[in-house]
Design an enzyme around this catalytic site. Structure first.
Site, PDB file in Angstrom:
ATOM      1  N   TYR A  44       0.904  -1.157  -0.122  1.00 53.06           N
ATOM      2  CA  TYR A  44      -0.129   0.077  -0.084  1.00 53.06           C
ATOM      3  C   TYR A  44       0.741   1.292   0.095  1.00 53.06           C
ATOM      4  CZ  TYR A  44      -4.385  -2.635   1.254  1.00 53.06           C
ATOM      5  OH  TYR A  44      -5.624  -3.494   0.975  1.00 53.06           O
ATOM      6  N   LYS A  89       2.276 -13.695   5.949  1.00 51.91           N
ATOM      7  CA  LYS A  89       2.432 -14.639   5.090  1.00 51.91           C
ATOM      8  C   LYS A  89       3.885 -14.999   4.741  1.00 51.91           C
ATOM      9  CE  LYS A  89       0.295 -17.071   1.786  1.00 51.91           C
ATOM     10  NZ  LYS A  89      -0.264 -18.505   2.223  1.00 51.91           N
ATOM     11  N   ASP A 135      -3.401 -17.038   5.820  1.00 47.91           N
ATOM     12  CA  ASP A 135      -4.529 -17.809   5.270  1.00 47.91           C
ATOM     13  C   ASP A 135      -5.138 -18.478   6.337  1.00 47.91           C
ATOM     14  OD1 ASP A 135      -2.337 -18.990   4.909  1.00 47.91           O
ATOM     15  OD2 ASP A 135      -2.541 -20.071   3.066  1.00 47.91           O
ATOM     16  N   ASP A 163      -6.015  -5.224   6.234  1.00 48.26           N
ATOM     17  CA  ASP A 163      -7.200  -4.513   5.522  1.00 48.26           C
ATOM     18  C   ASP A 163      -8.530  -5.589   5.351  1.00 48.26           C
ATOM     19  OD1 ASP A 163      -8.879  -2.860   4.244  1.00 48.26           O
ATOM     20  OD2 ASP A 163      -7.328  -2.705   2.270  1.00 48.26           O
TER      21      ASP A 163
END
Ligand code: NAD
Length: 410
Positions: free
Chosen positions: A155, A222, A276, A300
Site C-alpha cells: 500500500y 504470510k 490464510d 485490510d
C-alpha cells in the site's frame, strides 16, 4: 462559569503520554456525503455521555475543521494546510468519511492524512453487539482488536503501470542485475517492510494488550511465502518483544509446557499465524484470539472479514494512531446516495468516539456510550440497515437513533 463559556485547553503529548485537561480542544472533521448527518448524531451522543459520566465537570470543546468537498469549495483545497496545522496542535481528532476527489492529484484524503501525520497503526476493535443481524451461530465468540500497519507494504503507493518507462527500466534492472524472472511489459509494485515500521506496530499492539488486560497478541503474516518481508515482520516482532517486554511476554509453547494453558496475570502470549490459516481460525475458533498485529494488506482484508462476521460492517469503528497524533474515524465511506437524508447508521462514528474517549482516559464515558448503543439496538428502533434485517425492527432516522442512544443513558 457556565459550560457554554468554558475555554478549551490543548491536549499535550510528552514522553509518550497524552495529558488530557477537563475541557480539551478536540478536532472534528464532519466529512463528506453522510458525514455531517452521522457527525451530528455522534456529537450529541458523546457530549451526553461525557456530561453524564462526569456530572458536568468535563466537556469536550469541539473544533470544527474543514476537509473534503466543503473545504474545496471554500478554500480550493481538499485538505487545507490550516486543517493539518490545527490537527497537529490538537493531537486528537475525530472524522467522518471523506470522498476521494476524482481526477488527478490526491490519491485519497484518508491516505494523505495517514501519511502526513505518520499514523502508523490502524486500530479496529471487532466485537459483537447483541441483536445485530449476523451470519454466525455464535457471533459473540469473536472479540478481537486488529492493529494493522498503515504506512508500508504493497500500500506504499510504489507501483508503475505496465509499459511505462519506469516499469520497463525497473524490470530491466531486476532481470539484468538480480536475475529475476520479470516479463517485459509487466506492471510492477514494490512491497517495502522495514524493521522500524514493523516493530513500532507490534510494540503498540503489545502495549495495548498489556494496558487493557488482553491475554494474547498474534502476528498474522504470510511468511511461508514472502520470507523476507512478511516472515521478517514476524521475526522482528519476536526480537523486539524479547528485547523490550521480556518480563511480560510468554511464548505459545510456554503457555502449555509451563502454565497449563492459563496465561499468568500481568503477562501475555505472543504467537503468530499464517494469514490464510488465520481466516479459517477466526471463523472456526474465534474465541482463541485476542489482539492481532498485521502488515497493511492482511489487516485490510482481515478487519472487514471480522466485521462482517459479527454483522457489524456498518458499525465498525476505527482509529489511525501515530506518535502523538490520533484520528478516530468511521470505517465506511461517504455513501453519497444517502447524503443529507438523515437516514444512515451513525454507529461506526459513535463507536469510534467511544474509542476516542477510552484513548483519552475517559473510560467511564466510553463505557456509557457502548452500553447505551447496545441498549438502543436491543430496543429494535434502529436505522434502515439494521431494521431491514432485524425481526420486529422498526426503522428510525439517523438523528432519532442518536436520541434513542442518549435516552438509553438515563
Ligand atoms: P460506502 O461505504 O460509502 O458505501 C457503500 C454502501 O454501504 C452505501 O451505499 C450504503 O448502502 C452502505 N453504508 C455505508 N455507510 C453506511 C452507514 N453509516 N449506514 C448505513 N449504510 C451505510 O462505500 P463506497 O460507495 O465505495 O464509497 C463512497 C465514497 O466514500 C468514495 O468517494 C470513497 O473514496 C469514500 N470512502 C471513504 C472512506 C473514509 O473516509 N474512511 C472509506 C471508504 C470509502
Amino acid at each position: 462559569m457556565t459550560v457554554e463559556n468554558i475555554q478549551g485547553e490543548y491536549i499535550t503529548f510528552t514522553d509518550g503520554k497524552y495529558e488530557v485537561p477537563d475541557h480539551p480542544l478536540v478536532g472534528a472533521l464532519a466529512g463528506d456525503g453522510i458525514g455531517p448527518d452521522i457527525w451530528s448524531a455522534t456529537r450529541m451522543v458523546l457530549d451526553a455521555a461525557v456530561a453524564k459520566a462526569y456530572a458536568g465537570q468535563r466537556k469536550i470543546c469541539w473544533q470544527p475543521l474543514a476537509a473534503g468537498e466543503a473545504a474545496f469549495k471554500e478554500t480550493g483545497s481538499y485538505l487545507p494546510e490550516a486543517t493539518l496545522e490545527t490537527i497537529e496542535k490538537l493531537k486528537i481528532a475525530i472524522k467522518g468519511p471523506l470522498s476521494t476527489p476524482t481526477g488527478g492529484g490526491i490519491r485519497s484524503l484518508n491516505v494523505a492524512l495517514r501519511h502526513h501525520f505518520d499514523l502508523f497503526a490502524c486500530i479496529r476493535p471487532v466485537r459483537y453487539y447483541q441483536g445485530v443481524p449476523n451470519p454466525m451461530k455464535r457471533p459473540g465468540d469473536l472479540d478481537v482488536v486488529i492493529f494493522r500497519e498503515n504506512t508500508e507494504d504493497v500500500y506504499a503507493g510504489l507501483e508503475w503501470a505496465a509499459g511505462s518507462d519506469e516499469a520497463e527500466e525497473l524490470g530491466a534492472y531486476l532481470r539484468d542485475k538480480l536475475q529475476a524472472k520479470v516479463r517485459p511489459g509487466s506492471a510492477l509494485g514494490i512491497k517495502p517492510m522495514s524493521p522500524e515500521g514493523s516493530k513500532r506496530l507490534i510494540r503498540s499492539a503489545i502495549q495495548y494488550a498489556l494496558d487493557n488486560g488482553r491475554k494474547m497478541v498474534t502476528m498474522v503474516h504470510k511468511g511461508n511465502i514472502m520470507k523476507f518481508t512478511e516472515g521478517a515482520f514476524c521475526q522482528w516482532g519476536y526480537d523486539m518483544a524479547k528485547a523490550e517486554f521480556s518480563n511480560q511476554i510468554i511464548s505459545e509453547a510456554d503457555l502449555w509446557d509451563k502454565y497449563q494453558g492459563e496465561c499468568p496475570a500481568g503477562k501475555i502470549v505472543l504467537n503468530d499465524r499464517i494469514a490464510d490459516a488465520m481466516f479459517q481460525q477466526l471463523l472456526l475458533r474465534p474465541s482463541e484470539y485476542d489482539v492481532l498485529a498485521t502488515p497493511n494488506l492482511n489487516g485490510d482484508y482481515l478487519s472487514d472479514a471480522c466485521a462482517a462476521q459479527v454483522g457489524g460492517l456498518g458499525i465498525a469503528p476505527g482509529a489511525n494512531v501515530g506518535n502523538g497524533i490520533a484520528i478516530f474515524e468511521a470505517t465506511h465511506g461517504t455513501a453519497p446516495k444517502y447524503a443529507g437524508l438523515d437516514k444512515v447508521n451513525p454507529g461506526s462514528l459513535i463507536l469510534s468516539g467511544k474509542m476516542m474517549l477510552d484513548f483519552m482516559g475517559w473510560n467511564e464515558a466510553g463505557t456509557l456510550v457502548e452500553k447505551a448503543l447496545q441498549a438502543a439496538i436491543l430496543g429494535r428502533k434502529v436505522t434502515y440497515d439494521l431494521a431491514r434485517q432485524m425481526e420486529g425492527g422498526e426503522e428510525v432516522s439517523c438523528s432519532s437513533f442518536g436520541k434513542l442512544i442518549v435516552a438509553a443513558m438515563e
